[in-house]
Design a protein around this motif. Structure first.
Motif, short mmCIF file in Angstrom:
data_model
loop_
_atom_site.label_atom_id
_atom_site.label_comp_id
_atom_site.label_asym_id
_atom_site.label_seq_id
_atom_site.Cartn_x
_atom_site.Cartn_y
_atom_site.Cartn_z
N PHE A 185 3.49 39.34 14.22
CA PHE A 185 3.01 38.08 13.63
C PHE A 185 1.55 38.23 13.22
CE2 PHE A 185 0.66 34.11 14.16
CZ PHE A 185 1.35 33.27 13.31
N ILE A 186 1.22 37.69 12.02
CA ILE A 186 -0.16 37.71 11.51
C ILE A 186 -0.58 36.28 11.20
CG2 ILE A 186 -1.69 38.55 9.69
CD1 ILE A 186 0.26 40.86 9.26
N PRO A 187 -1.66 35.78 11.78
CA PRO A 187 -2.13 34.41 11.47
C PRO A 187 -2.56 34.28 10.01
CG PRO A 187 -3.17 35.26 13.47
CD PRO A 187 -2.48 36.42 12.82
N HIS A 188 -2.09 33.21 9.38
CA HIS A 188 -2.43 32.90 7.99
C HIS A 188 -3.13 31.55 7.92
CE1 HIS A 188 0.25 36.21 6.98
NE2 HIS A 188 -0.10 36.09 5.70
N CYS A 189 -3.87 31.35 6.83
CA CYS A 189 -4.50 30.05 6.58
C CYS A 189 -3.43 29.03 6.23
CB CYS A 189 -5.51 30.17 5.44
SG CYS A 189 -6.30 28.62 4.99
N GLU A 190 -3.59 27.82 6.72
CA GLU A 190 -2.63 26.75 6.43
C GLU A 190 -2.72 26.30 4.97
OE1 GLU A 190 -3.51 23.65 9.15
OE2 GLU A 190 -2.80 24.74 10.92
N ASN A 191 -3.88 26.49 4.33
CA ASN A 191 -4.09 25.99 2.98
C ASN A 191 -4.02 27.08 1.90
OD1 ASN A 191 -4.67 23.40 4.06
ND2 ASN A 191 -6.76 24.06 4.48
N VAL A 210 -4.34 28.53 -2.97
CA VAL A 210 -5.71 28.33 -2.49
C VAL A 210 -5.96 26.83 -2.38
CG1 VAL A 210 -8.16 28.68 -2.97
CG2 VAL A 210 -6.51 30.48 -3.55
N ARG A 211 -6.43 26.41 -1.21
CA ARG A 211 -6.70 24.99 -0.94
C ARG A 211 -5.48 24.12 -1.26
NH1 ARG A 211 -11.67 26.89 -2.97
NH2 ARG A 211 -13.35 26.68 -1.44
N ASN A 212 -4.33 24.58 -0.83
CA ASN A 212 -3.06 23.85 -0.99
C ASN A 212 -2.63 23.69 -2.45
OD1 ASN A 212 -1.76 23.37 1.45
ND2 ASN A 212 -3.21 21.75 1.99
N LYS A 213 -3.20 24.49 -3.33
CA LYS A 213 -2.77 24.48 -4.72
C LYS A 213 -2.09 25.82 -5.02
CE LYS A 213 -4.92 20.60 -6.00
NZ LYS A 213 -4.22 19.40 -6.47
N TYR A 214 -0.84 25.74 -5.51
CA TYR A 214 -0.14 26.96 -5.90
C TYR A 214 -0.62 27.40 -7.29
CZ TYR A 214 2.98 26.22 -1.96
OH TYR A 214 3.48 26.08 -0.69
N LEU A 215 -0.65 28.71 -7.49
CA LEU A 215 -1.21 29.26 -8.72
C LEU A 215 -0.20 30.15 -9.43
CD1 LEU A 215 -4.66 30.52 -7.30
CD2 LEU A 215 -4.12 28.26 -8.19
N MET A 216 -0.22 30.06 -10.75
CA MET A 216 0.48 31.00 -11.62
C MET A 216 -0.48 31.36 -12.75
SD MET A 216 3.58 31.82 -10.60
CE MET A 216 4.61 32.24 -12.02
N GLU A 217 -0.35 32.59 -13.25
CA GLU A 217 -1.28 33.06 -14.28
C GLU A 217 -0.53 33.62 -15.48
OE1 GLU A 217 -5.09 34.38 -11.49
OE2 GLU A 217 -3.85 35.92 -12.45
#
Length: 845
Positions: free
Chosen positions: A557-563, A794-801
């Motif tokens: 298990f690896i801790p991840h950011c919630e956001n 990032v900061r609870n926003k999903y990203l696509m490019e």
């Protein structure tokens, strides 16, 4: 990059002469004709807005002044007057409420720069305005005024309207603009607010800083009746019973002769006297107290002392720069590390100052360049000023006004200094032009100050001198194609050789140590040798924190950011897990939340862990760390640099902060601890960035007297970039990388526009990206994506490019940007995609 200026120049040709101070910015008023203004508002709105001018304000309107306007139902803003016209628009308009300024706050060149940035970087002029103007010049009805406690409670110098607002501020401590309107009987309160800010009764909320600095100071003067020696001696004879007052008077006379002006604070501090003793001398009419306005920023004496001599290589380079400037507006100075590029900048600055012109010296990060600041101040004294984000907005306004009037000639600043209202700009120096910090990331405008500076300089017929030991491929390509002048410096100042570079194979070391190598035995031995010879060491690792990866040894298990979709980094100083994207912190887990095990393993290493190991290995030496966690506060970085300069630190470990603009005489050894990490990013610029970082940090070694040594720890020994770094061969690296870029149609052979789609709902982001990509493919062949970036939340926003590669033709490029905007607008017109955030990033880094 050079750009076609004809379209923009034609639009603004009527607005600009050779000297903006001589321009008649007054509008020829014809009170029988209706008049309309085009006004820029500091908002992310796609266009400027047109307002009509009431007859009573016709004589006040000038291009570049701020106008008070209503936008929406009842929201008030101060916008910039961009243009004036008699042509009636085809729609109804609102009247402006007032003109706030008597004189323009910006020159036409700034308006032209704003327009160019908004067009080229696909943002609005309002977003550029919001970034360009200091906070005090951007008033809106949401602005909050804060009461200035330093002003006191004496409102005797205020008029009735100012008194009412000041009294309300004294009671409530802060007021919104709407509340000021309720207190005051005036219809238009913006001029009232401006007067109160000028009188220091209050300040704008955004300019609040930790330490509010006074703007007025008490100065002590001697009563003129005691100016003669005879009267003064007679006075001193009468002080038999007041020895403390006599001592204070003698201190005043001493400071008056040595320093000229004597401030009350300095007098009391240096003399050790009390305020009561000073008051006694004032009451006796021996001394007078005069309260004066003073600059917030301390200034050095106005001197010009450029007395050094250039060596033969520098003289040749200086001649070549001057020759290049006869034919070209931009010159690239490619000089190896420690070749004396700064001295050539200083000579060019001296030349411009002698011609009465202003100079802008751009640095990638002002807080990381303490040495160059001190160096320039040594030669130019109080003729040079610094402008950066660490100053509060009151301090910025002072510098803004002094530049606008031409009082300040030389400005040292980061990218935001490009927006300053220069009056007679003659030269822009761009030091370390390759540095990605010149590119603004978020928020808009996402401009590159290096490229925008080329356009800005053209508006003044000014010159641009770029310099770097490792130029960006785009700049070097422009120089090779004869768009820029090119001057090279291939010898180090003083004749020392470039450092020897050795590569340590970490695979062989890791096999014996069973883990990732932090400090190899070879590097440790060289550190010991350097310290024994009373030398200093720099160790470079481009990861901060203690352990970039914490993993459960039982279940993985690896801790991840919630956001954010990133792993958390362990920071030992706080004993917490940190997200380096959103800034959130989490307690260090005791037991694994997945399996309950307490068997945690720390993978990889950051600067904190390096500092810890160095302290254990070299307990008798002075160790320091330089990263954003260790260097906080306005002067922390400068303090650390001074300690290292004074050899009060033996080993300095740090991130890329140790790369930028540092010159240390006694550094003989540099260690690059993890070259593999620099070469493993998923980006087409990865080789360029890795070469620049390694070559730049290598250049810190052996800058004086003796040849230095650089040890690079790596496992991919066959990587071509390592060979180019080892040979200090920029030209071969350039040829290799250029061929790769050409093969895959990347800059400098194309222009890139990255489109980022953001939303908190993952499925909506994916759907919107697909729809937009399919729409764009109808007009663009070279399109990559849509694809999720490496960090896709990032900061609870999903990203696509989506990445679009475009031809470099300037005219075609502008029309293609309009097509892209239309596709984005079409997507946003659909109801379900209305809340989607779509960002166009031109020339992304």
């Amino acid at each position: 990059m050079l750009y076609s200026l004809s379209g923009t120049l034609n639009i603004f040709a009527v607005m600009i002469n050779e000297n903006p101070a001589d321009q008649n910015l007054f509008y020829e008023k014809d009170e029988t004709t209706s008049t309309w203004l085009e006004v820029i508002l500091p908002l992310a709105i796609p266009k400027t807005y047109t307002y009509s001018v009431p007859k009573n304000l016709l004589r006040k309107i000038k291009i570049g002044c701020r106008a008070e306007v209503v936008f929406g139902k009842n929201k008030k803003y101060s916008g910039i007057i961009k243009s004036i016209t008699h042509e009636k628009p085809s729609y109804s308009t609102k009247d402006i409420l007032n003109v706030i300024d008597d004189e323009p706050v910006i020159y036409p060149q700034q308006l032209m720069l704003w327009k160019w940035i908004s067009d080229y970087y696909m943002c609005s002029e309002g977003e550029v305005m919001a970034a360009a103007l200091p906070t005090h010049l951007k008033l809106s009805s949401e602005t909050i005024l804060i009461y200035n406690e330093e002003y006191g409670e004496d409102f005797s110098d205020l008029d009735n309207e100012e008194y009412l607002v000041a009294e309300a501020l004294l009671i409530k401590k802060e007021l919104k603009i709407s509340e000021v309107q309720q207190v005051s009987s005036m219809v238009h309160v913006y001029p009232l607010i401006k007067k109160m800010i000028d009188k220091r009764v209050c300040f704008v909320w955004e300019s609040l800083s930790d330490k509010f600095k006074e703007k007025k100071e008490n100065f002590i003067l001697l009563n003129p009746q005691f100016s003669s020696d005879e009267q003064l001696n007679k006075l001193m004879d009468e002080f038999g019973r007041a020895p403390k007052q006599l001592e204070l008077l003698l201190s005043f006379l001493h400071f008056s002769k040595t320093e000229g002006e004597v401030s009350q604070v300095k007098l009391l501090k240096k003399s050790g006297a009390s305020a009561a003793q000073l008051k006694s001398l004032v009451d006796k009419n021996i001394l007078f107290v005069e309260r004066r306005n003073t600059d917030r920023l301390p200034s050095l004496p106005r001197k010009m002392d450029v007395d050094f001599k250039l060596n033969d290589s520098q003289q040749k380079a200086l001649h070549e720069i001057n020759t290049a400037f006869e034919k070209k507006e931009v010159c690239l100075l490619h000089g190896i590390t420690s070749s004396g590029k700064t001295q050539l900048y200083i000579k060019q600055i001296e030349k411009m100052e002698a011609e009465g012109k202003q100079v802008l010296y751009l640095l990638p990060e002002i807080t990381l360049t303490a040495q160059i600041i001190r160096r320039l101040q040594f030669y130019f004294g109080g003729n040079i000023a610094i402008y950066h984000s660490k100053f509060n907005n009151n301090e910025r306004i002072e510098i803004w006004n002094k530049i606008k009037t031409g009082e300040l000639k030389i400005i040292l600043g980061a990218r935001s200094a490009l927006f300053l209202p220069f009056k007679n700009l003659g030269l822009i120096v761009i030091d370390e032009e390759h540095d990605p910090s010149f590119k603004q990331q978020d928020p808009a405008p996402r401009y590159n100050a290096r490229d925008a500076a080329v356009y800005y300089a053209s508006l003044f017929n000014a010159k641009v001198l770029m310099g770097s030991a490792t130029p960006s491929l785009e700049s070097y390509y422009n120089a090779q194609k004869n768009k820029y002048g090119l001057v090279t410096l291939t010898e180090r100042f003083g004749g020392t050789q470039l450092p020897e570079i050795k590569i340590i194979d970490t695979k062989t070391v890791a096999a014996s140590k069973k883990g990732k190598v932090m400090i190899s035995p070879q590097l440790k031995a060289e550190i010991e040798a350097a310290l024994q010879h009373d030398k200093q060491v720099i160790l470079f690792q481009n990861r901060r924190g203690y352990a970039p990866l914490l993993i459960c040894g039982t279940c993985g298990f690896i801790p991840h950011c919630e956001n954010c979709s990133v792993t958390l980094t362990l920071h030992k100083y706080s004993n917490k897990l940190h997200c380096h994207y959103c800034g959130n912190t989490y307690p260090k887990p005791v037991a694994c939340p997945a399996c309950g095990s307490v068997n945690w393993m720390e993978k990889n290493f950051g600067t904190e862990k390096i500092e810890e190991e160095l302290t254990e290995d070299f307990p008798n030496n002075r160790i320091a760390r330089m990263d954003v966690d260790a260097v906080k506060g306005k002067n922390a970085h400068d303090t650390l640099i001074k300690l290292f300069e004074q050899h009060r630190i033996d080993i300095l470990a740090g991130t890329q902060m140790v790369v930028k603009g540092l010159d240390f005489e006694k550094v003989s050894l540099v260690g690059i601890l993890d070259a593999d990490g620099l070469l493993s990013f998923a980006d087409f610029r990865v080789n360029e960035r890795a070469f620049q970082l390694m070559e730049q940090v290598s250049g810190r070694a052996g800058r004086k007297l003796e040849r230095g040594l650089v040890l690079i720890q790596a496992s991919k020994l066959d990587h071509p970039v390592l060979l180019f770094v080892q040979q200090h061969d920029y030209e071969k690296f350039y040829e290799y990388e250029l061929a790769m870029r050409n093969q895959f149609f990347y800059p400098p052979f194309s222009r890139l526009i990255r489109i980022v789609i953001k939303h908190s709902v993952k499925e909506l982001v994916f759907e919107a990206a697909d729809v937009l990509a399919n729409s764009l493919k109808k007009d663009f062949e070279n399109l990559v994506g849509p694809a999720a970036p490496v960090v896709n939340r990032v900061r609870n926003k999903y990203l696509m490019e989506i990445m679009i590669k475009l031809q470099k033709d300037a005219v075609q490029l502008q029309s293609q940007k309009k097509v892209i905007r239309n596709h984005i607008d079409l997507l946003k017109s659909e109801k379900k995609f209305k809340s989607i955030l779509v960002i166009a990033d031109v020339d992304p880094l």
